[in-house]
Motif scaffolding. Structure first.
Motif, PDB file in Angstrom:
ATOM      1  N   HIS A  29      -2.187  12.817 -30.014  1.00  0.00           N
ATOM      2  CA  HIS A  29      -2.120  11.875 -31.130  1.00  0.00           C
ATOM      3  C   HIS A  29      -1.132  12.362 -32.178  1.00  0.00           C
ATOM      4  N   ASP A  30      -0.384  11.406 -32.754  1.00  0.00           N
ATOM      5  CA  ASP A  30       0.580  11.763 -33.794  1.00  0.00           C
ATOM      6  C   ASP A  30      -0.078  11.968 -35.150  1.00  0.00           C
ATOM      7  N   ALA A  31      -1.046  11.110 -35.481  1.00  0.00           N
ATOM      8  CA  ALA A  31      -1.615  11.115 -36.827  1.00  0.00           C
ATOM      9  C   ALA A  31      -2.922  11.894 -36.857  1.00  0.00           C
ATOM     10  N   MET A  32      -3.106  12.656 -37.935  1.00  0.00           N
ATOM     11  CA  MET A  32      -4.354  13.402 -38.132  1.00  0.00           C
ATOM     12  C   MET A  32      -4.808  13.268 -39.575  1.00  0.00           C
ATOM     13  N   TYR A  33      -6.123  13.375 -39.781  1.00  0.00           N
ATOM     14  CA  TYR A  33      -6.732  13.074 -41.083  1.00  0.00           C
ATOM     15  C   TYR A  33      -7.851  14.079 -41.377  1.00  0.00           C
ATOM     16  N   TRP A  34      -8.052  14.349 -42.670  1.00  0.00           N
ATOM     17  CA  TRP A  34      -9.207  15.131 -43.122  1.00  0.00           C
ATOM     18  C   TRP A  34     -10.011  14.295 -44.115  1.00  0.00           C
ATOM     19  N   TYR A  35     -11.348  14.267 -43.871  1.00  0.00           N
ATOM     20  CA  TYR A  35     -12.272  13.567 -44.755  1.00  0.00           C
ATOM     21  C   TYR A  35     -13.351  14.536 -45.215  1.00  0.00           C
ATOM     22  N   ARG A  36     -13.915  14.198 -46.342  1.00  0.00           N
ATOM     23  CA  ARG A  36     -15.072  14.923 -46.850  1.00  0.00           C
ATOM     24  C   ARG A  36     -16.220  13.933 -46.940  1.00  0.00           C
ATOM     25  N   GLN A  37     -17.420  14.361 -46.501  1.00  0.00           N
ATOM     26  CA  GLN A  37     -18.586  13.486 -46.563  1.00  0.00           C
ATOM     27  C   GLN A  37     -19.661  14.153 -47.403  1.00  0.00           C
ATOM     28  N   ASP A  38     -20.086  13.471 -48.471  1.00  0.00           N
ATOM     29  CA  ASP A  38     -21.181  13.924 -49.321  1.00  0.00           C
ATOM     30  C   ASP A  38     -22.322  12.926 -49.184  1.00  0.00           C
ATOM     31  N   PRO A  39     -23.556  13.369 -49.375  1.00  0.00           N
ATOM     32  CA  PRO A  39     -24.692  12.444 -49.245  1.00  0.00           C
ATOM     33  C   PRO A  39     -24.545  11.249 -50.174  1.00  0.00           C
ATOM     34  N   GLY A  40     -24.725  10.058 -49.627  1.00  0.00           N
ATOM     35  CA  GLY A  40     -24.704   8.841 -50.429  1.00  0.00           C
ATOM     36  C   GLY A  40     -23.332   8.390 -50.868  1.00  0.00           C
TER      37      GLY A  40
END
Lengths: 115, 111
Positions: A29-40
């Motif tokens: 894959h060419d595209a990559m992403y970083w996410y952060r997940q917090d409760p709610g």
């Protein structure tokens, strides 16, 4: 097996310490992403990269840094400037180009905690 | 500011019930609407919708997009305990197809 591998699964950080979260994909894959997940709060975009040696800030980039030296790797560094780093971090990748949109697919995540 | 709102926030149903999950969005440069299922770890991809009025189906799950009303629904028929999860809706925008997520709907299916 093709997929997205995040490591480590759990990570503990002391105050004032930088830590690096690994994300590797063998999906070409060419595209990559970083996410952060917090409760709610759902997932929030930190950084993304559409091509090697290029990346853009997402909605909450402050206190984070990334690099994209290889197509298959997109490590995220949580710096000491990030005052509330405790969260679940998810990496995603997507095939770009070709016909039509393609969905992002996610790794299993890294849970980061402050000691 | 881009925004995605999901409702209800949580839902408890009995096995065999049908559920409808809602997602509204207000984003610039809209490209697609995606649904994911998240159990413990990685969100797993369910549907991507780009055209209004065309239902996508996969087994007991189906979804449809209304680009005029900026709205999507996810239907699950004949629910099973294995459907218990958080269902995430996201709007894809811009050239990088960045995703803006809603907070999710927590679904619990009881026997």
């Amino acid at each position: 097996d093709g997929g997205i591998t995040q490591s480590p699964k759990y990570l503990f950080r002391k105050e004032g310490q930088n830590v690096t979260l690994s994300c590797e994909q063998n999906l070409n894959h060419d595209a990559m992403y970083w996410y952060r997940q917090d409760p709610g709060q759902g997932l929030r975009l930190i950084y993304y990269s559409q091509i090697v040696n290029d990346f853009q800030k997402g909605d909450i980039a402050e206190g984070y840094s990334v690099s994209r030296e290889k197509k298959e790797s997109f490590p995220l560094t949580v710096t000491s400037a990030q005052k509330n780093p405790t969260a679940f971090y998810l990496c995603a990748s997507r095939r770009s180009g070709g016909l039509g949109n393609q969905p992002q697919h996610f790794g299993d995540g890294t849970r980061l905690s402050i000691l | 500011e881009d925004k995605v709102v999901q409702s209800p926030l949580s839902l408890v149903v009995h096995e065999g019930d049908t559920v409808t999950l809602n997602c509204s969005y207000e984003v610039t440069n809209f490209r697609s609407l995606l649904w994911y299922k998240q159990e413990k770890k990685a969100p797993t991809f369910l549907f991507m919708l780009t055209s209004s009025g065309i239902e996508k189906k996969s087994g007991r799950l189906s979804s449809i997009l209304d680009k005029k009303e900026l709205f999507s629904i996810l239907n699950i028929t004949a629910t099973q305990t294995g459907d218990s999860a958080v269902y995430l809706c996201a709007a894809g925008t811009g050239g990088g197809n960045k995703l803006t997520f809603g907070t999710g709907t927590q679904l619990k299916v009881e026997l």
